[in-house]
Write a protein that holds these residues in place. Sequence first.
Motif, PDB file in Angstrom:
ATOM      1  N   TRP A 224       3.364  10.049  10.531  1.00  0.00           N
ATOM      2  CA  TRP A 224       4.590   9.603   9.963  1.00  0.00           C
ATOM      3  C   TRP A 224       4.235   9.518   8.383  1.00  0.00           C
ATOM      4  O   TRP A 224       4.564  10.161   7.009  1.00  0.00           O
ATOM      5  N   PHE A 225       2.936   9.008   8.041  1.00  0.00           N
ATOM      6  CA  PHE A 225       2.514   9.261   6.721  1.00  0.00           C
ATOM      7  C   PHE A 225       2.435  10.789   5.870  1.00  0.00           C
ATOM      8  O   PHE A 225       2.622  10.655   4.791  1.00  0.00           O
ATOM      9  N   GLY A 226       1.546  11.755   6.571  1.00  0.00           N
ATOM     10  CA  GLY A 226       2.186  13.089   6.196  1.00  0.00           C
ATOM     11  C   GLY A 226       3.277  13.160   5.610  1.00  0.00           C
ATOM     12  O   GLY A 226       3.893  13.933   5.508  1.00  0.00           O
ATOM     13  N   VAL A 227       4.712  13.053   7.181  1.00  0.00           N
ATOM     14  CA  VAL A 227       5.848  13.372   6.361  1.00  0.00           C
ATOM     15  C   VAL A 227       5.802  12.959   5.512  1.00  0.00           C
ATOM     16  O   VAL A 227       7.165  13.074   4.646  1.00  0.00           O
ATOM     17  N   ILE A 228       6.430  11.937   4.844  1.00  0.00           N
ATOM     18  CA  ILE A 228       6.418  10.034   3.870  1.00  0.00           C
ATOM     19  C   ILE A 228       5.525  11.660   2.481  1.00  0.00           C
ATOM     20  O   ILE A 228       6.296  11.490   1.308  1.00  0.00           O
ATOM     21  N   LEU A 229       4.168  11.843   2.257  1.00  0.00           N
ATOM     22  CA  LEU A 229       3.471  12.183   1.341  1.00  0.00           C
ATOM     23  C   LEU A 229       3.836  14.033   1.455  1.00  0.00           C
ATOM     24  O   LEU A 229       4.212  14.461  -0.187  1.00  0.00           O
TER      25      LEU A 229
ATOM     26  N   LEU B 195      13.899  10.736  -3.821  1.00  0.00           N
ATOM     27  CA  LEU B 195      13.166   9.556  -3.717  1.00  0.00           C
ATOM     28  C   LEU B 195      13.837   8.833  -2.602  1.00  0.00           C
ATOM     29  O   LEU B 195      12.825   8.171  -1.648  1.00  0.00           O
ATOM     30  N   LEU B 196      15.399   8.911  -2.566  1.00  0.00           N
ATOM     31  CA  LEU B 196      16.323   8.409  -2.492  1.00  0.00           C
ATOM     32  C   LEU B 196      15.673   8.403  -0.072  1.00  0.00           C
ATOM     33  O   LEU B 196      15.550   7.920   0.177  1.00  0.00           O
ATOM     34  N   MET B 197      15.498   9.737   0.263  1.00  0.00           N
ATOM     35  CA  MET B 197      14.737  10.327   0.549  1.00  0.00           C
ATOM     36  C   MET B 197      13.322  10.265   2.102  1.00  0.00           C
ATOM     37  O   MET B 197      13.179   9.447   2.899  1.00  0.00           O
ATOM     38  N   VAL B 198      13.068   9.879   0.512  1.00  0.00           N
ATOM     39  CA  VAL B 198      11.158   9.315   1.096  1.00  0.00           C
ATOM     40  C   VAL B 198      11.459   7.846   1.074  1.00  0.00           C
ATOM     41  O   VAL B 198      10.793   7.253   2.172  1.00  0.00           O
ATOM     42  N   ALA B 199      12.508   6.653   0.869  1.00  0.00           N
ATOM     43  CA  ALA B 199      12.445   5.840   1.044  1.00  0.00           C
ATOM     44  C   ALA B 199      13.427   5.864   2.349  1.00  0.00           C
ATOM     45  O   ALA B 199      13.124   4.451   3.310  1.00  0.00           O
TER      46      ALA B 199
ATOM     47  N   VAL C 179       1.090   9.192  -5.848  1.00  0.00           N
ATOM     48  CA  VAL C 179       1.327  11.012  -5.931  1.00  0.00           C
ATOM     49  C   VAL C 179       2.900  10.883  -6.884  1.00  0.00           C
ATOM     50  O   VAL C 179       2.461  12.487  -7.144  1.00  0.00           O
ATOM     51  N   PHE C 180       3.808  10.576  -6.836  1.00  0.00           N
ATOM     52  CA  PHE C 180       5.074  10.496  -6.943  1.00  0.00           C
ATOM     53  C   PHE C 180       3.822  10.939  -9.412  1.00  0.00           C
ATOM     54  O   PHE C 180       4.880  12.422  -9.376  1.00  0.00           O
ATOM     55  N   VAL C 181       3.476  10.454  -9.528  1.00  0.00           N
ATOM     56  CA  VAL C 181       2.816  10.559 -10.743  1.00  0.00           C
ATOM     57  C   VAL C 181       2.271  11.443 -10.910  1.00  0.00           C
ATOM     58  O   VAL C 181       2.107  12.271 -12.139  1.00  0.00           O
ATOM     59  N   LEU C 182       1.151  11.660 -10.257  1.00  0.00           N
ATOM     60  CA  LEU C 182       0.374  13.219  -9.587  1.00  0.00           C
ATOM     61  C   LEU C 182       0.998  14.096  -9.746  1.00  0.00           C
ATOM     62  O   LEU C 182       0.780  15.355 -10.451  1.00  0.00           O
ATOM     63  N   GLY C 183       1.945  14.503  -9.116  1.00  0.00           N
ATOM     64  CA  GLY C 183       2.689  15.285  -9.048  1.00  0.00           C
ATOM     65  C   GLY C 183       3.669  16.098 -10.338  1.00  0.00           C
ATOM     66  O   GLY C 183       3.982  17.117 -10.778  1.00  0.00           O
ATOM     67  N   MET C 184       3.563  15.353 -10.950  1.00  0.00           N
ATOM     68  CA  MET C 184       4.530  15.414 -12.532  1.00  0.00           C
ATOM     69  C   MET C 184       2.811  16.678 -13.611  1.00  0.00           C
ATOM     70  O   MET C 184       3.825  16.653 -14.268  1.00  0.00           O
TER      71      MET C 184
ATOM     72  N   PHE D 200       0.792  -1.442   0.180  1.00  0.00           N
ATOM     73  CA  PHE D 200       0.109  -0.218  -0.145  1.00  0.00           C
ATOM     74  C   PHE D 200       0.753   1.211  -0.062  1.00  0.00           C
ATOM     75  O   PHE D 200       0.482   1.928  -0.897  1.00  0.00           O
ATOM     76  N   MET D 201       1.862   1.268   0.811  1.00  0.00           N
ATOM     77  CA  MET D 201       2.938   2.657   1.177  1.00  0.00           C
ATOM     78  C   MET D 201       3.548   2.532  -0.183  1.00  0.00           C
ATOM     79  O   MET D 201       3.636   4.202  -0.744  1.00  0.00           O
ATOM     80  N   ILE D 202       3.473   1.494  -1.058  1.00  0.00           N
ATOM     81  CA  ILE D 202       4.902   1.752  -2.343  1.00  0.00           C
ATOM     82  C   ILE D 202       4.080   2.352  -3.800  1.00  0.00           C
ATOM     83  O   ILE D 202       3.811   3.068  -4.661  1.00  0.00           O
ATOM     84  N   VAL D 203       2.809   1.683  -3.628  1.00  0.00           N
ATOM     85  CA  VAL D 203       1.345   2.576  -4.138  1.00  0.00           C
ATOM     86  C   VAL D 203       1.299   3.209  -4.252  1.00  0.00           C
ATOM     87  O   VAL D 203       0.873   3.951  -5.017  1.00  0.00           O
ATOM     88  N   VAL D 204       0.953   3.885  -3.042  1.00  0.00           N
ATOM     89  CA  VAL D 204       0.726   5.514  -2.557  1.00  0.00           C
ATOM     90  C   VAL D 204       1.667   5.891  -3.316  1.00  0.00           C
ATOM     91  O   VAL D 204       1.339   7.077  -3.761  1.00  0.00           O
ATOM     92  N   ASN D 205       2.395   6.189  -2.663  1.00  0.00           N
ATOM     93  CA  ASN D 205       3.876   6.839  -2.897  1.00  0.00           C
ATOM     94  C   ASN D 205       3.699   6.737  -4.874  1.00  0.00           C
ATOM     95  O   ASN D 205       4.426   8.015  -5.199  1.00  0.00           O
ATOM     96  N   LEU D 206       4.052   6.008  -5.522  1.00  0.00           N
ATOM     97  CA  LEU D 206       4.087   5.694  -6.719  1.00  0.00           C
ATOM     98  C   LEU D 206       2.981   6.628  -7.483  1.00  0.00           C
ATOM     99  O   LEU D 206       2.849   7.201  -8.250  1.00  0.00           O
TER     100      LEU D 206
END
Length: 587
Positions: free
Chosen positions: A466-471, A529-533, A423-428, A415-421
């Motif tokens: 934690w979830f909010g800081v990742i986003l 992205l390294l910092m997100v990981a 958000v990353f794609v939408l951010g483009m 779930f965390m990986i898919v959400v980050n992907l």
Amino acid sequence: MTLWIAQNFVPLMFLGLLLFLLSGFPVAFGLAATGLLFGFIGMELSTLHPDLLHISSNLFQALPLRVFGIMQNDTLLAIPFFTLMGIILERSGMAEDLLETVGQVFGPVRGGLAIAVILVGALLAATTGVVAAAVISMGLISLPIMLRYGYNRSIATGTITASGTLAQAIPPSLVLIVLADQLGRSVGDMYAGALIPGLMLVGIYIAFIVGVAIVKPSWVPALPMEARVYREPGGSAGYVSLLALLVVCSAAGVVWHQHHDAVLNPWLQRSLPAPEDERLILSLTVGSLLAWSLALANRWLRLNLLSRLAQQVTFVLIPPLVLIFLVLGTIFLGVATPTEGGAMGAVGAMVMAAAKGKLSSKLMNQALDNTARLSCFVMFILIGSTVFSFTFNAAEGHLWVEHLFDQLPGGALGFMIVVNLLVFVLGMFIDFFEIAFIVVPILAPVAAKILPELVPGMTPDMVMIWFGVILAMNLQTSFLTPPFGFALFYLRSVAPQKDYADRVTGQTIPKVTTGQIYKGSIPFILLQLLMVAAVVTWPSLVTGNMAVTEKVDVDKAMEEMAPKDIGFDSPPIDPMDGASAPPATLP
């Protein structure tokens, strides 16, 4: 047809929203139009299909109250305050002074100008919090100097755009305020959680520049001798006194850090150790105030103990550091709420501008106008997203989203990986405000249910922070990712688009191409992205300072609250004795 619409109501809502957005319709009105249109459809079809019975006209009767609730939200007041603070500081010339001074300090080493840009970007992030102001200021001031002395163009443009986006990760960030509001958590906790990851990201940027200086020294040359303006009459650079001042003030900060609890805990009536973010901010403030005092004493008493460079660094760096304390220090101490901290920051910015003679009616008119525009933009998007969420929740869309994610491989980590992907794609393609108001409310209930299994032992509040800081760290990449990275557009607007003659050297400097700007952003996107990981892998980076909670012994507290003059042999006291009149007798 009715059956098909009812069974696919939520996906059709998303499709309708996508059509509105692709049509060029304003996002706020597109959200509201989608919510109202599908709400009307749902109310009309609710009499025909039981799956849509949840949607009724009674639901939308509560909409005006919700809108008034948004307007009365004290947390969102922090947005105009921090925006006003940032615009005043940007127009008062603080960025120019910082870039010139810090560039002189680090310029003599390879990569020094890039390191100066990163450090100034971090300081601007902690004071202004406005990406556009940081990128444009550094693009106008630092980019010509970097080009003049032979910096690799992609490294130069990438450093400027990435440093400007630090305003989204380092408090007081507007992204963190919005995410805290959408996740229903404290802005102060969100600031505390994002502080260490934000500072670590600054360190990663600097480490990257140092690596480039080692591997490709010709890409990041040092400033030549003739470009170093703060020199002593004898020809020395003045680094000895600057280093001595730094050592003395750092020692004062370390001493304060060790005795922080002994000094403040009695005043705050606190028994547990202070969180590390509070210690860090106040230690920085103590060292800064000591440097300011020593520099003032050296100037007033004409001691000539500090070099020109040391005095310039002190008088330029201390005001923003003090402003950081006004904003973050008071929030972390619990003395002020984030809204009150933003108000103090705005007042502090006006005082700083007045001290420099830059506070004018024209500046205030521009600052208030831009602040009102941004505040109205955020408010209308929030109202539109509220209308959309009314229909979405009434159609039990949160259950549809939950079922969409509960079959993912990897469970909570998947779930965390898919959400980050996502958000990353939408951010483009769309702005971070739009992602925060559209996507986050949909994902938040699912995250609150799924993520605790990924980090056992954490409270629900800590999980959501934690979830909010990742986003927030992920949303930072939206300013750098082509094709619609706003930081790239900001730099493109001020970077030279034609060959020009440098005013200092007289040499012809080739133009900066859009491809060079886009290419320069790629390594910094990877670093982000390294910092997100890293934050996903080590949640303690966010929650380490939030894990300490004061536990209350209920039994002991009850014993202390019990009357002390009652012995074990005393007869029990009737609680009604003397408390009320005797009951009346029945007739």
